[in-house]
Write an enzyme that holds these catalytic residues in place. Sequence first.
Site, PDB file in Angstrom:
ATOM      1  N   ALA A  10      23.031   8.638  23.560  1.00  0.00           N
ATOM      2  CA  ALA A  10      21.599   8.938  23.529  1.00  0.00           C
ATOM      3  C   ALA A  10      21.223   9.967  22.477  1.00  0.00           C
ATOM      4  O   ALA A  10      20.050  10.175  22.194  1.00  0.00           O
ATOM      5  CB  ALA A  10      21.140   9.413  24.908  1.00  0.00           C
ATOM      6  N   ARG A  15      21.943  15.217  11.756  1.00  0.00           N
ATOM      7  CA  ARG A  15      22.681  15.497  10.520  1.00  0.00           C
ATOM      8  C   ARG A  15      23.067  14.257   9.724  1.00  0.00           C
ATOM      9  O   ARG A  15      23.572  14.354   8.613  1.00  0.00           O
ATOM     10  CB  ARG A  15      23.923  16.349  10.842  1.00  0.00           C
ATOM     11  CG  ARG A  15      23.572  17.802  11.073  1.00  0.00           C
ATOM     12  CD  ARG A  15      24.784  18.599  11.496  1.00  0.00           C
ATOM     13  NE  ARG A  15      25.188  18.269  12.859  1.00  0.00           N
ATOM     14  CZ  ARG A  15      26.406  18.508  13.352  1.00  0.00           C
ATOM     15  NH1 ARG A  15      27.330  19.035  12.584  1.00  0.00           N
ATOM     16  NH2 ARG A  15      26.682  18.217  14.601  1.00  0.00           N
ATOM     17  N   LYS A  22      22.116   7.278  15.196  1.00  0.00           N
ATOM     18  CA  LYS A  22      23.495   7.577  14.784  1.00  0.00           C
ATOM     19  C   LYS A  22      24.508   6.507  15.158  1.00  0.00           C
ATOM     20  O   LYS A  22      25.328   6.091  14.330  1.00  0.00           O
ATOM     21  CB  LYS A  22      23.925   8.929  15.364  1.00  0.00           C
ATOM     22  CG  LYS A  22      25.357   9.279  15.006  1.00  0.00           C
ATOM     23  CD  LYS A  22      25.657  10.736  15.148  1.00  0.00           C
ATOM     24  CE  LYS A  22      25.960  11.139  16.558  1.00  0.00           C
ATOM     25  NZ  LYS A  22      26.468  12.524  16.639  1.00  0.00           N
ATOM     26  N   GLY A 137      34.229  22.559  23.068  1.00  0.00           N
ATOM     27  CA  GLY A 137      34.493  23.175  24.361  1.00  0.00           C
ATOM     28  C   GLY A 137      35.990  23.493  24.426  1.00  0.00           C
ATOM     29  O   GLY A 137      36.810  22.670  24.041  1.00  0.00           O
ATOM     30  N   ARG A 331      31.260 -20.283  -3.519  1.00  0.00           N
ATOM     31  CA  ARG A 331      30.178 -20.041  -2.553  1.00  0.00           C
ATOM     32  C   ARG A 331      30.351 -20.882  -1.292  1.00  0.00           C
ATOM     33  O   ARG A 331      31.210 -21.749  -1.221  1.00  0.00           O
ATOM     34  CB  ARG A 331      28.838 -20.272  -3.246  1.00  0.00           C
ATOM     35  CG  ARG A 331      28.582 -19.200  -4.334  1.00  0.00           C
ATOM     36  CD  ARG A 331      27.341 -19.496  -5.118  1.00  0.00           C
ATOM     37  NE  ARG A 331      26.193 -19.644  -4.227  1.00  0.00           N
ATOM     38  CZ  ARG A 331      25.062 -20.245  -4.585  1.00  0.00           C
ATOM     39  NH1 ARG A 331      24.924 -20.768  -5.802  1.00  0.00           N
ATOM     40  NH2 ARG A 331      24.069 -20.336  -3.725  1.00  0.00           N
ATOM     41  N   LYS A 349      29.513 -24.340  -5.428  1.00  0.00           N
ATOM     42  CA  LYS A 349      28.732 -24.186  -4.194  1.00  0.00           C
ATOM     43  C   LYS A 349      28.694 -25.491  -3.431  1.00  0.00           C
ATOM     44  O   LYS A 349      28.399 -26.532  -4.021  1.00  0.00           O
ATOM     45  CB  LYS A 349      27.308 -23.750  -4.522  1.00  0.00           C
ATOM     46  CG  LYS A 349      26.519 -23.393  -3.276  1.00  0.00           C
ATOM     47  CD  LYS A 349      25.048 -23.772  -3.348  1.00  0.00           C
ATOM     48  CE  LYS A 349      24.846 -25.253  -3.098  1.00  0.00           C
ATOM     49  NZ  LYS A 349      23.432 -25.622  -2.908  1.00  0.00           N
ATOM     50  N   TYR A 385      19.275 -29.229  -8.402  1.00  0.00           N
ATOM     51  CA  TYR A 385      18.021 -28.786  -7.789  1.00  0.00           C
ATOM     52  C   TYR A 385      16.853 -29.212  -8.662  1.00  0.00           C
ATOM     53  O   TYR A 385      16.820 -28.908  -9.854  1.00  0.00           O
ATOM     54  CB  TYR A 385      18.079 -27.257  -7.667  1.00  0.00           C
ATOM     55  CG  TYR A 385      16.926 -26.613  -6.943  1.00  0.00           C
ATOM     56  CD1 TYR A 385      16.499 -27.085  -5.711  1.00  0.00           C
ATOM     57  CD2 TYR A 385      16.273 -25.515  -7.490  1.00  0.00           C
ATOM     58  CE1 TYR A 385      15.451 -26.478  -5.043  1.00  0.00           C
ATOM     59  CE2 TYR A 385      15.228 -24.895  -6.826  1.00  0.00           C
ATOM     60  CZ  TYR A 385      14.820 -25.376  -5.593  1.00  0.00           C
ATOM     61  OH  TYR A 385      13.785 -24.776  -4.934  1.00  0.00           O
ATOM     62  N   SER A 403      33.044 -31.359 -22.336  1.00  0.00           N
ATOM     63  CA  SER A 403      32.406 -30.046 -22.259  1.00  0.00           C
ATOM     64  C   SER A 403      30.897 -30.120 -22.443  1.00  0.00           C
ATOM     65  O   SER A 403      30.388 -31.044 -23.065  1.00  0.00           O
ATOM     66  CB  SER A 403      32.982 -29.133 -23.348  1.00  0.00           C
ATOM     67  OG  SER A 403      34.356 -28.976 -23.133  1.00  0.00           O
ATOM     68  N   ARG A 438      24.516 -38.289 -26.394  1.00  0.00           N
ATOM     69  CA  ARG A 438      24.120 -37.330 -27.435  1.00  0.00           C
ATOM     70  C   ARG A 438      23.659 -38.096 -28.667  1.00  0.00           C
ATOM     71  O   ARG A 438      24.073 -39.226 -28.909  1.00  0.00           O
ATOM     72  CB  ARG A 438      25.273 -36.403 -27.755  1.00  0.00           C
ATOM     73  CG  ARG A 438      26.508 -37.117 -28.208  1.00  0.00           C
ATOM     74  CD  ARG A 438      27.664 -36.143 -28.318  1.00  0.00           C
ATOM     75  NE  ARG A 438      28.806 -36.787 -28.904  1.00  0.00           N
ATOM     76  CZ  ARG A 438      30.042 -36.687 -28.427  1.00  0.00           C
ATOM     77  NH1 ARG A 438      30.290 -35.976 -27.356  1.00  0.00           N
ATOM     78  NH2 ARG A 438      31.025 -37.301 -29.045  1.00  0.00           N
TER      79      ARG A 438
HETATM   80  C1  UD1 Z   1      30.697  17.973  23.949  1.00  0.00           C
HETATM   81  C2  UD1 Z   1      31.401  18.710  25.046  1.00  0.00           C
HETATM   82  C3  UD1 Z   1      32.460  19.619  24.423  1.00  0.00           C
HETATM   83  C4  UD1 Z   1      33.432  18.816  23.581  1.00  0.00           C
HETATM   84  C5  UD1 Z   1      32.664  17.991  22.551  1.00  0.00           C
HETATM   85  C6  UD1 Z   1      33.594  17.059  21.857  1.00  0.00           C
HETATM   86  C7  UD1 Z   1      29.766  19.016  26.798  1.00  0.00           C
HETATM   87  C8  UD1 Z   1      28.839  19.958  27.453  1.00  0.00           C
HETATM   88  N1  UD1 Z   1      30.428  19.476  25.758  1.00  0.00           N
HETATM   89  O1  UD1 Z   1      30.037  18.940  23.160  1.00  0.00           O
HETATM   90  O2  UD1 Z   1      33.174  20.295  25.426  1.00  0.00           O
HETATM   91  O3  UD1 Z   1      34.343  19.669  22.916  1.00  0.00           O
HETATM   92  O4  UD1 Z   1      31.639  17.208  23.178  1.00  0.00           O
HETATM   93  O5  UD1 Z   1      32.916  16.444  20.808  1.00  0.00           O
HETATM   94  O6  UD1 Z   1      29.911  17.908  27.264  1.00  0.00           O
HETATM   95  N2  UD1 Z   1      24.655  12.861  24.752  1.00  0.00           N
HETATM   96  C9  UD1 Z   1      23.802  12.041  25.432  1.00  0.00           C
HETATM   97  N3  UD1 Z   1      22.797  12.595  26.188  1.00  0.00           N
HETATM   98  C10 UD1 Z   1      22.628  13.942  26.281  1.00  0.00           C
HETATM   99  C11 UD1 Z   1      23.517  14.756  25.570  1.00  0.00           C
HETATM  100  C12 UD1 Z   1      24.521  14.203  24.821  1.00  0.00           C
HETATM  101  O7  UD1 Z   1      23.915  10.825  25.373  1.00  0.00           O
HETATM  102  O8  UD1 Z   1      21.720  14.348  26.979  1.00  0.00           O
HETATM  103  C13 UD1 Z   1      25.718  12.282  23.943  1.00  0.00           C
HETATM  104  C14 UD1 Z   1      25.510  12.583  22.480  1.00  0.00           C
HETATM  105  O9  UD1 Z   1      24.834  11.506  21.855  1.00  0.00           O
HETATM  106  C15 UD1 Z   1      26.918  12.711  21.944  1.00  0.00           C
HETATM  107  C16 UD1 Z   1      27.731  13.155  23.133  1.00  0.00           C
HETATM  108  O10 UD1 Z   1      26.948  12.881  24.272  1.00  0.00           O
HETATM  109  O11 UD1 Z   1      27.419  11.488  21.514  1.00  0.00           O
HETATM  110  C17 UD1 Z   1      28.120  14.614  23.072  1.00  0.00           C
HETATM  111  O12 UD1 Z   1      26.967  15.396  23.114  1.00  0.00           O
HETATM  112  P1  UD1 Z   1      26.808  16.746  22.319  1.00  0.00           P
HETATM  113  O13 UD1 Z   1      25.597  17.416  22.720  1.00  0.00           O
HETATM  114  O14 UD1 Z   1      27.005  16.498  20.864  1.00  0.00           O
HETATM  115  O15 UD1 Z   1      28.064  17.536  22.871  1.00  0.00           O
HETATM  116  P2  UD1 Z   1      28.883  18.609  22.093  1.00  0.00           P
HETATM  117  O16 UD1 Z   1      28.058  19.812  21.901  1.00  0.00           O
HETATM  118  O17 UD1 Z   1      29.487  18.021  20.901  1.00  0.00           O
HETATM  119 CA    CA Z   2      26.872  18.566  19.475  1.00  0.00          CA
END
Ligand code: UD1
Ligand code: CA
Length: 455
Positions: A10, A15, A22, A137, A331, A349, A385, A403, A438
């Site tokens: 989601a 970036r 994404k 994390g 093709r 083709k 064509y 040719s 020709r």
């Molecule tokens: C998360 C982990 C972190 C870990 C890292 C690895 C948590 C709180 N943290 O951090 O420990 O090291 O991933 O990459 O889980 N997403 C949703 N809905 C939301 C929030 C996020 O679908 O409401 C999806 C994002 O699109 C993404 C993924 O979950 O693909 C991770 O979310 P993001 O907020 O980027 O987590 P990190 O801060 O990277």
């Molecule tokens: Ca993140």
Amino acid sequence: MGLSVVILAAGQGTRMRSAVPKVLHKLADKPLLEHVISSAKSLGADDIHVVYGHGGDEVPTTLSHCDVDWIKQQEQLGTGHAVAQAIPHIPVGRQVLVLYGDVPLTTVDTLKNLIELGQRSGFGLLTISLEDSNGYGRIVRDESAVIRRIVEHKDATETERQIKEVNTGILVVAREKLALWLEQLDNNNSQGEYYLTDIIAMAVADGIKINSASPTTEHEVLGVNNKRQLAELERAYQLDAANKLMDAGVGLRDPARLDIRGNVNCGRDVSIDINVIFEGQVTIADNVNVGPNCLIINSRIDSGANILANTVIENAVIGRGCNVGPFARIRPETELAESSRIGNFVEIKKAKIGVGSKVNHLSYIGDSIVGKDVNIGAGTITCNYDGANKHLTEIGDGVFVGSDTQLVAPVKIGAGATIGAGSTITKEVDAGSLALSRSKQVSKSDWKRPQKNKD
Ligand code: UD1
Ligand code: CA
């Protein structure tokens, strides 16, 4: 225990600096999310739930061919909140595997290990030790190396930030426990989010031992946040695909200069030169050589064929022992029969070229059926064509086309006929005859070249 997979997809991906959500950015020509869905399918998941949000319905619409359950997360309130959206859709009694739509390269083997671990112990967490653990994390273990909790980078103390072991986010746990813990999450943290990672401490409090597994390579757990990371994972994917081909016996001049955007099946003793791109489904039989800079899309190359440099082949069949190129363009709907030869700057083709026939230089053959042992001279064009419709050119066995001939379709050339160079053929040519169109050559012996004026 059945397996349900929840894929978080989601997030916005600011970036990437792109209007495309994404998870729809492509790796090896396939959206990131589709790679993750494919892995989930290879695991034999009973059901797959994709939590989407940013980019709106573009994500489920683009991937509508994937048979998954789409769940909209209206607001992105954190990873814990995202997984919670899927809970009501997951049948009771399932193991739940959490994956991420922007982490495309986790291998099925790694995930199988983790699932096994989760089944045995009640909780499986995929972790990895990184030289630079910034932003992730951190895995907090006690004196006996038992996992106690996960602390997010932004919430971590200086000492905790020294920890190299990080959370990949990928985990396996039983649905009922997961549901229970998710209900207890709060967002009292530096980001004001519902952290999925907080369930680790809850599990520990419930007396569950968190077991961890690690992937074989770092690329397996890397996410895509920007175009550089996307390119890095593309190279990792391609190198892995190249290594697999070499392990199966294919000779690659340089594994770093091959791109497979789909699937390629190779026979024995195939050799592939540099900068070759395969797209879609490509099948290559034994003893085929593919020269440098070729693009081959959804095609079959039969044994012993030689594809020379800078050739483009799409939706075609190249017969045994054919020679194609350099600089040929084959093709869609072309079939080259055994031992035929297509040379430089030739475009074919929707044509069948018979056994042993040759189109060696600078020609266009389209909408044609060419028999065996035909020789088509340099610069021959099928005028297929008329500005409105395409028409067929039929050339019988053993025909010799001089040719610079134009064959104005629809037209038939009977077997064994000869066409004089420079002809424009608009009518059927009888078998075995000579056709010429020709004008007669004239010579003027009293002719003088113009001279430059003197003054
Ligand atoms: C998360 C982990 C972190 C870990 C890292 C690895 C948590 C709180 N943290 O951090 O420990 O090291 O991933 O990459 O889980 N997403 C949703 N809905 C939301 C929030 C996020 O679908 O409401 C999806 C994002 O699109 C993404 C993924 O979950 O693909 C991770 O979310 P993001 O907020 O980027 O987590 P990190 O801060 O990277
Ligand atoms: Ca993140």
